[in-house]
Design an enzyme around this catalytic site. Structure first.
Site, PDB file in Angstrom:
ATOM      1  N   CYS A 156      -4.238  43.433  66.634  1.00  0.00           N
ATOM      2  CA  CYS A 156      -5.614  43.328  67.143  1.00  0.00           C
ATOM      3  C   CYS A 156      -6.544  42.886  66.022  1.00  0.00           C
ATOM      4  O   CYS A 156      -6.292  43.146  64.852  1.00  0.00           O
ATOM      5  CB  CYS A 156      -6.055  44.683  67.695  1.00  0.00           C
ATOM      6  SG  CYS A 156      -7.747  44.718  68.306  1.00  0.00           S
ATOM      7  N   SER A 204      -9.397  44.030  65.220  1.00  0.00           N
ATOM      8  CA  SER A 204     -10.126  45.099  64.521  1.00  0.00           C
ATOM      9  C   SER A 204      -9.444  45.493  63.203  1.00  0.00           C
ATOM     10  O   SER A 204     -10.116  45.811  62.228  1.00  0.00           O
ATOM     11  CB  SER A 204     -10.282  46.322  65.420  1.00  0.00           C
ATOM     12  OG  SER A 204     -11.032  45.963  66.557  1.00  0.00           O
ATOM     13  N   HIS A 229     -10.458  42.969  60.776  1.00  0.00           N
ATOM     14  CA  HIS A 229     -11.818  43.258  60.296  1.00  0.00           C
ATOM     15  C   HIS A 229     -11.778  44.240  59.114  1.00  0.00           C
ATOM     16  O   HIS A 229     -12.572  44.142  58.198  1.00  0.00           O
ATOM     17  CB  HIS A 229     -12.660  43.914  61.402  1.00  0.00           C
ATOM     18  CG  HIS A 229     -13.166  42.961  62.456  1.00  0.00           C
ATOM     19  ND1 HIS A 229     -13.560  41.679  62.187  1.00  0.00           N
ATOM     20  CD2 HIS A 229     -13.380  43.135  63.788  1.00  0.00           C
ATOM     21  CE1 HIS A 229     -13.971  41.103  63.307  1.00  0.00           C
ATOM     22  NE2 HIS A 229     -13.869  41.962  64.296  1.00  0.00           N
ATOM     23  N   HIS A 270      -3.911  50.334  65.346  1.00  0.00           N
ATOM     24  CA  HIS A 270      -4.531  51.270  66.285  1.00  0.00           C
ATOM     25  C   HIS A 270      -4.088  50.991  67.711  1.00  0.00           C
ATOM     26  O   HIS A 270      -4.496  51.674  68.629  1.00  0.00           O
ATOM     27  CB  HIS A 270      -6.050  51.206  66.168  1.00  0.00           C
ATOM     28  CG  HIS A 270      -6.583  49.880  66.560  1.00  0.00           C
ATOM     29  ND1 HIS A 270      -6.517  48.786  65.731  1.00  0.00           N
ATOM     30  CD2 HIS A 270      -7.122  49.450  67.714  1.00  0.00           C
ATOM     31  CE1 HIS A 270      -7.028  47.740  66.369  1.00  0.00           C
ATOM     32  NE2 HIS A 270      -7.395  48.114  67.570  1.00  0.00           N
ATOM     33  N   CYS A 281      -5.233  49.159  73.512  1.00  0.00           N
ATOM     34  CA  CYS A 281      -6.515  48.662  72.982  1.00  0.00           C
ATOM     35  C   CYS A 281      -7.009  47.454  73.764  1.00  0.00           C
ATOM     36  O   CYS A 281      -7.968  47.544  74.500  1.00  0.00           O
ATOM     37  CB  CYS A 281      -6.461  48.334  71.493  1.00  0.00           C
ATOM     38  SG  CYS A 281      -8.067  47.729  70.917  1.00  0.00           S
TER      39      CYS A 281
END
Ligand code: APR
Ligand code: ZN
Ligand code: ZN
Length: 367
Positions: free
Chosen positions: A40, A42, A45, A61, A168
């Site tokens: 993902c 994120s 990031h 996650h 997610c």
């Protein structure tokens, strides 16, 4: 026990695959044998420093796995159960948990901000030194210790690679449509960003019965995917001003719902500008902590517009994940088509490089 894990030591570095020591689960915790972990944006990031997390940490996650061992007092799952870990732990009884917004519970924020479980310690060590958890999940590890309350059981025969995506990308995107915006049948929708999460906003809007679904991205391959997941119109924002194009496609009115699934102030403003009277813009993308936008205030008053955000699909995972599984089994939710690549865990950095190049939709590493 020992487990191979992908650790981020410093912002700007690649993930380091190392053998860590995983301690047994304590009261209310579970040892999870990971089956698959989702790639993902994120986590990226965090690697690039857009999002801050305590380091060094085992990232990841989005995941799925099988319960290997339970600590004292765990009653909701048992060894052998297939589960999806949630990246927001929730207490179940606070004002947010009791009112359908467990992702806003303070317990989830505590784990995310400290990188430690609720008792203030971690279950991972490398050469005797503490390694942090990420969002209480740390799915980039062969084994992880997770609070039992952050696990949702799935059917015993449900494929783990597709299950990971539910944890997610799917619940965040579809949930933003169902729970945050509550998109009405026959409505006009715009979606900025047709990546792993945005594509799920698109398919959620299609399931909700939207009449027009306008997808905006910079990459032709993402816009092709968008059409396959239910977009009725696509706009390449590299070639066309998306706000003008959306106005033109909606008879000058603008859309009733605009979703931003990129995480940039400029595209959040575009989403705001593309809605009409009584429209709602929902920010799903994650921006750097200090990012701000400005908006013309009078449009809030004289057009009754709404600007809001949605975290974790504003979901109630124990209701929404079984619902998503039912939709998949009924042939209405596309999960097989969403999973465009599988990598062995050893190639996790290659999987992130492919995400950065904009390849495919969603990929997983398998263990
Ligand atoms: N205009 C339109 N589309 C853009 C723009 C732009 N200016 N900039 C980037 N995009 C597109 C990319 O081409 C890509 O298809 O946004 C998409 C982002 O998708 P992914 O990289 O797959 O990221 P994803 O995992 O979907 O996450 C999107 O949601 O949950 C948050 O942290 C996550 O902020 C991130 C966002
Ligand atoms: Zn995610
Ligand atoms: Zn709570």
């Amino acid at each position: 026990m020992k487990a191979k894990a992908a650790i981020l030591f410093e912002v700007g570095k690649k993930l380091d695959l190392r053998e860590v020591e995983v301690e047994p689960p304590r009261t209310g915790e579970v040892l999870l044998k990971m089956g698959a972990a989702g790639i993902c944006h994120s986590d990226l990031h965090v690697m690039t420093g857009h999002l801050v997390a305590p380091l060094p940490a085992i990232l990841g996650h989005e995941g799925s796995g099988t319960v290997a061992e339970v600590g004292p007092g765990v009653t909701n799952v048992k060894p052998g159960d297939r589960v999806i870990p949630l990246w927001r732990l929730s207490c179940g009884i606070c004002e947010y948990c009791s009112d359908s917004r467990p992702a806003l519970c303070v317990e989830g924020t505590q784990i995310r901000m400290t990188g430690r479980l609720l008792d203030g310690s971690t279950r991972f060590k490398l050469d005797g030194k503490e390694i942090k958890h990420f969002a209480g999940v740390s799915s980039f590890s062969e084994y992880s210790v997770i609070p039992a309350r952050a696990l949702v059981k799935i059917p015993a025969d449900f494929p783990l690679d597709r299950a990971a995506l539910l944890g997610c990308g799917v619940i965040t995107g579809v949930g933003a449509v169902f729970n945050a915006a509550r998109v009405k049948p026959g409505s006009r929708v715009a979606v900025f960003g047709a990546g792993g999460v945005g594509i799920n906003v698109i398919q959620g809007a299609a399931i909700a019965g939207a009449e027009k679904i306008i997808a905006v991205d910079l990459l032709p391959n993402k816009l092709d995917f968008a059409r396959r997941f239910g977009a009725t119109h696509t706009i390449n924002a590299r070639e066309t001003n998306p706000v003008e194009a959306i106005k033109a496609l909606t008879g000058g009115k603008g859309v009733e719902y605009a979703f931003e699934v990129i995480g940039q102030p400029a595209t959040i403003r575009q989403a705001y500008d593309s809605m009409g009277k009584r429209g709602m813009a929902v920010v799903v993308g994650v921006t750097p902590m200090t990012a701000e936008i400005s908006i013309p205030i009078m449009t809030l008053v004289f057009e009754e517009r709404v600007l809001t955000g949605s975290v974790y699909g504003s979901s109630r995972p124990w209701i929404d994940i079984p619902m998503l599984i039912n939709l998949y089994q009924a042939g209405k939710l596309k999960l097989d088509e969403l999973l465009t690549a599988r990598y062995p865990f050893s190639q996790i950095n290659e999987a992130y490089e492919a995400l950065e190049r904009g390849e495919g939709l969603r990929s997983v590493v398998t263990f």
